[in-house]
Design a protein around this motif. Structure first.
Motif, PDB file in Angstrom:
ATOM      1  N   ASN A 193      69.868  13.352 -26.214  1.00  0.00           N
ATOM      2  CA  ASN A 193      68.546  13.388 -26.836  1.00  0.00           C
ATOM      3  C   ASN A 193      68.573  14.426 -27.958  1.00  0.00           C
ATOM      4  O   ASN A 193      67.908  15.448 -27.920  1.00  0.00           O
ATOM      5  N   ARG A 194      69.385  14.131 -28.962  1.00  0.00           N
ATOM      6  CA  ARG A 194      69.663  15.091 -30.021  1.00  0.00           C
ATOM      7  C   ARG A 194      68.578  15.053 -31.092  1.00  0.00           C
ATOM      8  O   ARG A 194      68.212  13.984 -31.586  1.00  0.00           O
ATOM      9  N   ARG A 195      68.064  16.216 -31.471  1.00  0.00           N
ATOM     10  CA  ARG A 195      67.104  16.338 -32.549  1.00  0.00           C
ATOM     11  C   ARG A 195      67.831  16.826 -33.794  1.00  0.00           C
ATOM     12  O   ARG A 195      68.497  17.870 -33.763  1.00  0.00           O
ATOM     13  N   LYS A 196      67.719  16.078 -34.885  1.00  0.00           N
ATOM     14  CA  LYS A 196      68.427  16.416 -36.114  1.00  0.00           C
ATOM     15  C   LYS A 196      67.433  16.572 -37.254  1.00  0.00           C
ATOM     16  O   LYS A 196      66.667  15.657 -37.543  1.00  0.00           O
ATOM     17  N   ARG A 197      67.480  17.754 -37.885  1.00  0.00           N
ATOM     18  CA  ARG A 197      66.568  18.068 -38.984  1.00  0.00           C
ATOM     19  C   ARG A 197      67.350  18.418 -40.243  1.00  0.00           C
ATOM     20  O   ARG A 197      68.430  19.006 -40.169  1.00  0.00           O
ATOM     21  N   LEU A 198      66.780  18.082 -41.374  1.00  0.00           N
ATOM     22  CA  LEU A 198      67.348  18.477 -42.651  1.00  0.00           C
ATOM     23  C   LEU A 198      67.012  19.949 -42.885  1.00  0.00           C
ATOM     24  O   LEU A 198      65.866  20.365 -42.733  1.00  0.00           O
ATOM     25  N   ALA A 199      68.025  20.752 -43.242  1.00  0.00           N
ATOM     26  CA  ALA A 199      67.823  22.184 -43.460  1.00  0.00           C
ATOM     27  C   ALA A 199      68.584  22.623 -44.699  1.00  0.00           C
ATOM     28  O   ALA A 199      69.557  21.989 -45.111  1.00  0.00           O
ATOM     29  N   ILE A 200      68.127  23.733 -45.277  1.00  0.00           N
ATOM     30  CA  ILE A 200      68.774  24.265 -46.481  1.00  0.00           C
ATOM     31  C   ILE A 200      68.819  25.782 -46.382  1.00  0.00           C
ATOM     32  O   ILE A 200      67.973  26.410 -45.723  1.00  0.00           O
ATOM     33  N   MET A 201      69.816  26.376 -47.022  1.00  0.00           N
ATOM     34  CA  MET A 201      69.988  27.834 -46.981  1.00  0.00           C
ATOM     35  C   MET A 201      70.867  28.256 -48.153  1.00  0.00           C
ATOM     36  O   MET A 201      71.490  27.431 -48.821  1.00  0.00           O
ATOM     37  N   ASP A 202      70.918  29.564 -48.400  1.00  0.00           N
ATOM     38  CA  ASP A 202      71.892  30.104 -49.337  1.00  0.00           C
ATOM     39  C   ASP A 202      73.290  29.849 -48.777  1.00  0.00           C
ATOM     40  O   ASP A 202      73.464  29.664 -47.570  1.00  0.00           O
ATOM     41  N   GLN A 203      74.284  29.908 -49.643  1.00  0.00           N
ATOM     42  CA  GLN A 203      75.644  29.642 -49.189  1.00  0.00           C
ATOM     43  C   GLN A 203      76.127  30.629 -48.126  1.00  0.00           C
ATOM     44  O   GLN A 203      77.072  30.329 -47.383  1.00  0.00           O
ATOM     45  N   ASP A 204      75.487  31.795 -47.994  1.00  0.00           N
ATOM     46  CA  ASP A 204      75.887  32.771 -46.988  1.00  0.00           C
ATOM     47  C   ASP A 204      75.046  32.676 -45.718  1.00  0.00           C
ATOM     48  O   ASP A 204      75.168  33.516 -44.824  1.00  0.00           O
ATOM     49  N   GLY A 205      74.167  31.657 -45.622  1.00  0.00           N
ATOM     50  CA  GLY A 205      73.383  31.448 -44.413  1.00  0.00           C
ATOM     51  C   GLY A 205      72.000  32.056 -44.436  1.00  0.00           C
ATOM     52  O   GLY A 205      71.213  31.828 -43.503  1.00  0.00           O
ATOM     53  N   HIS A 206      71.650  32.800 -45.477  1.00  0.00           N
ATOM     54  CA  HIS A 206      70.329  33.433 -45.553  1.00  0.00           C
ATOM     55  C   HIS A 206      69.319  32.499 -46.235  1.00  0.00           C
ATOM     56  O   HIS A 206      69.672  31.453 -46.775  1.00  0.00           O
ATOM     57  N   ASN A 207      68.045  32.904 -46.216  1.00  0.00           N
ATOM     58  CA  ASN A 207      66.946  32.112 -46.789  1.00  0.00           C
ATOM     59  C   ASN A 207      66.921  30.705 -46.214  1.00  0.00           C
ATOM     60  O   ASN A 207      66.799  29.707 -46.932  1.00  0.00           O
ATOM     61  N   HIS A 208      67.011  30.652 -44.906  1.00  0.00           N
ATOM     62  CA  HIS A 208      67.086  29.365 -44.216  1.00  0.00           C
ATOM     63  C   HIS A 208      65.710  28.698 -44.142  1.00  0.00           C
ATOM     64  O   HIS A 208      64.687  29.351 -43.957  1.00  0.00           O
ATOM     65  N   LEU A 209      65.698  27.372 -44.294  1.00  0.00           N
ATOM     66  CA  LEU A 209      64.447  26.625 -44.239  1.00  0.00           C
ATOM     67  C   LEU A 209      64.708  25.210 -43.745  1.00  0.00           C
ATOM     68  O   LEU A 209      65.668  24.562 -44.159  1.00  0.00           O
ATOM     69  N   PHE A 210      63.855  24.721 -42.832  1.00  0.00           N
ATOM     70  CA  PHE A 210      63.902  23.326 -42.398  1.00  0.00           C
ATOM     71  C   PHE A 210      63.091  22.477 -43.375  1.00  0.00           C
ATOM     72  O   PHE A 210      61.972  22.825 -43.739  1.00  0.00           O
ATOM     73  N   LEU A 211      63.651  21.345 -43.779  1.00  0.00           N
ATOM     74  CA  LEU A 211      62.993  20.461 -44.730  1.00  0.00           C
ATOM     75  C   LEU A 211      62.338  19.266 -44.071  1.00  0.00           C
ATOM     76  O   LEU A 211      61.492  18.609 -44.687  1.00  0.00           O
ATOM     77  N   THR A 212      62.738  18.911 -42.858  1.00  0.00           N
ATOM     78  CA  THR A 212      62.104  17.833 -42.101  1.00  0.00           C
ATOM     79  C   THR A 212      61.773  18.351 -40.711  1.00  0.00           C
ATOM     80  O   THR A 212      62.359  19.337 -40.242  1.00  0.00           O
TER      81      THR A 212
END
Length: 449
Positions: A193-212
């Motif tokens: 029952n896997r939940r998969k969301r679109l996410a974006i971040m800086d190349q070093d992993g910071h400023n993370h944000l879910f888009l969906t």
């Protein structure tokens, strides 16, 4: 969405070269880094905290704190490249008093530093922050470069990435890649029952944000090469649908319903087309869609299964994988579908090819000996090299400068999927931090100035 828009649309109002030495003096600075050697003998570099010109408190912290954070991010970026060894600040004999004052180079030679970064931060009356730095060759006592950035105080992290890019470019002769982002699939929940969301971040992993929000299953995001757009595949009412997501506006646009899609689309180098694999009567072929007209054109027609297409950076050729020869291998053809030629002959099976932005290499997933590995080869199939050796490494994506690959790894012990990066030597492998399990990364181009 407002937080992301502020972060993604930072405006750098000024960029200037800061020169304190004559051109003749600067010309004989010979400090260089060989990017082909990876983490072999990384260059010792000293990066003290950026000095506040005056004690000012901003909504994002004091200038003193911001100056220290900028230096820390620059150090972390350069360290991850494998080419540089930022020195421990506790070893510093002295601290720079100002970026405008010529350093005492003997103090930096004493701790075996070959390069030195001095910087300072200040606030203007209009509320904008000014950050400037100078890069010095400690051995020749010459200034190599110097730049000034003006931006909102909250954009200090991006300023740091841009400074790291400038240092990388000056010392290696290659384009930097730190001022960039990664979109990927964030995963949570059980395997059934896997939940998969679109996410974006800086190349070093910071400023993370879910888009969906995770209500619909999303897969295989891809960045546009010249726009703030992402294409991805989502299952809407259990049917595959291709979306175009605009990062500036936060709007999702449906490109079309493709019930027979077998692999999500990738952009053409001009950003005007996408290429994908569609199945008809149980057979998969390569198709191209014009984003302006939405017209779809078929490029291959073969009884074999053709999937995972990727354009060359000049748009003239396409690499894809196919079993048309009996096993899953890599093929290159012209962008109109003609002149198909097999390029992989190294044994095992090959999948998920993606062309380097430099045009010199093709990355792929190699399957054999019960393992999935990341490798590269030249577009003619020569020079094949496997860069990783783990249980299951998949889905390579290139850094903007074509010197580093990111991919995802499945751990057989924990079942966790993580993002990793590796340079072209194969020696400098790094974990990319994410808050959840992660898969299907796609690296952005360098952000606009």
């Amino acid at each position: 969405m407002s937080t992301f828009k502020r972060w993604s649309s930072a405006v750098f109002l000024a960029l200037a070269f800061l020169a304190t030495l004559s051109p003749a003096n600067r010309a004989w600075a010979v400090l260089q880094v060989d990017v082909s050697r990876g983490n072999v003998e990384p260059l010792p570099i000293a990066i003290p905290d950026f000095i506040p010109v005056r004690p000012v408190q901003t909504t994002d912290g004091s200038l003193e704190a911001i100056g220290g954070q900028i230096a820390s991010v620059v150090s972390a970026d350069l360290l991850r490249s494998g080419l540089f060894r930022p020195l421990d600040r506790s070893a510093f004999i002295s601290q720079p008093q100002s970026a405008d004052i010529r350093p005492r180079f003997a103090n930096w030679r004493a701790i075996a530093s070959q390069a030195l970064v001095t910087g300072q931060v200040d606030m203007r009356s209009d509320g904008l922050m000014v950050a400037e730095f100078r890069l010095w060759d400690v051995l020749s006592e010459a200034q190599l470069t110097g730049l000034r950035y003006t931006a909102q105080p909250g954009d200090w992290r991006r300023i740091a990435h841009k400074i790291a890019d400038s240092i990388y470019e000056r010392l290696t002769g290659e384009d930097g890649y730190f001022d960039s982002r990664v979109v990927y699939i964030a995963e949570s929940g059980s395997r059934i029952n896997r939940r998969k969301r679109l996410a974006i971040m800086d190349q070093d992993g910071h400023n993370h944000l879910f888009l969906t929000n995770g209500d619909d299953l999303v897969l295989t995001p891809r960045f546009s090469p010249n726009r703030q757009e992402i294409t991805y595949l989502a299952y809407y009412n259990d049917k595959p649908r291709v979306y175009l997501y605009n990062l500036d506006t936060g709007k999702h646009e449906v490109l079309g319903d493709f019930p027979n899609m077998t692999f999500a689309p990738r952009f053409s180098p001009d950003g005007d087309r996408v290429i994908m694999s569609l199945a008809e009567n149980g057979n998969s072929d390569i198709y191209e869609m014009d984003l302006r007209t939405r017209r779809v054109r078929r490029l291959t027609s073969h009884p074999g299964i053709d999937t995972s297409p990727s354009y060359s950076p000049d748009g003239r050729h396409v690499v894809f994988n196919s079993n048309r020869g009996g096993s899953q291998q890599l093929y290159v053809m012209r962008a109109d579908g003609s002149n198909v030629e097999r390029i992989s002959f190294g044994g095992g099976r090959y999948a998920t090819p993606v062309w380097s932005p430099r045009g010199d290499l093709i990355a792929f997933t190699k399957i054999g000996d019960s393992k999935f590995r990341i490798g590269v080869m030249k577009p003619d199939g020569s020079g094949e090299r496997v860069l990783t050796d783990s249980y299951q490494d998949e889905g390579p994506t290139w850094s903007p400068n074509g010197r580093v690959l990111m991919f995802f790894r499945l751990s057989p012990e924990s079942g966790q999927t993580t993002l990793r990066s590796v340079d072209l030597t194969g020696y400098n492998e790094r974990l990319v931090p994410t808050p959840l399990d992660a898969s299907d990364p796609a690296w952005s181009p360098i952000l606009e100035k």
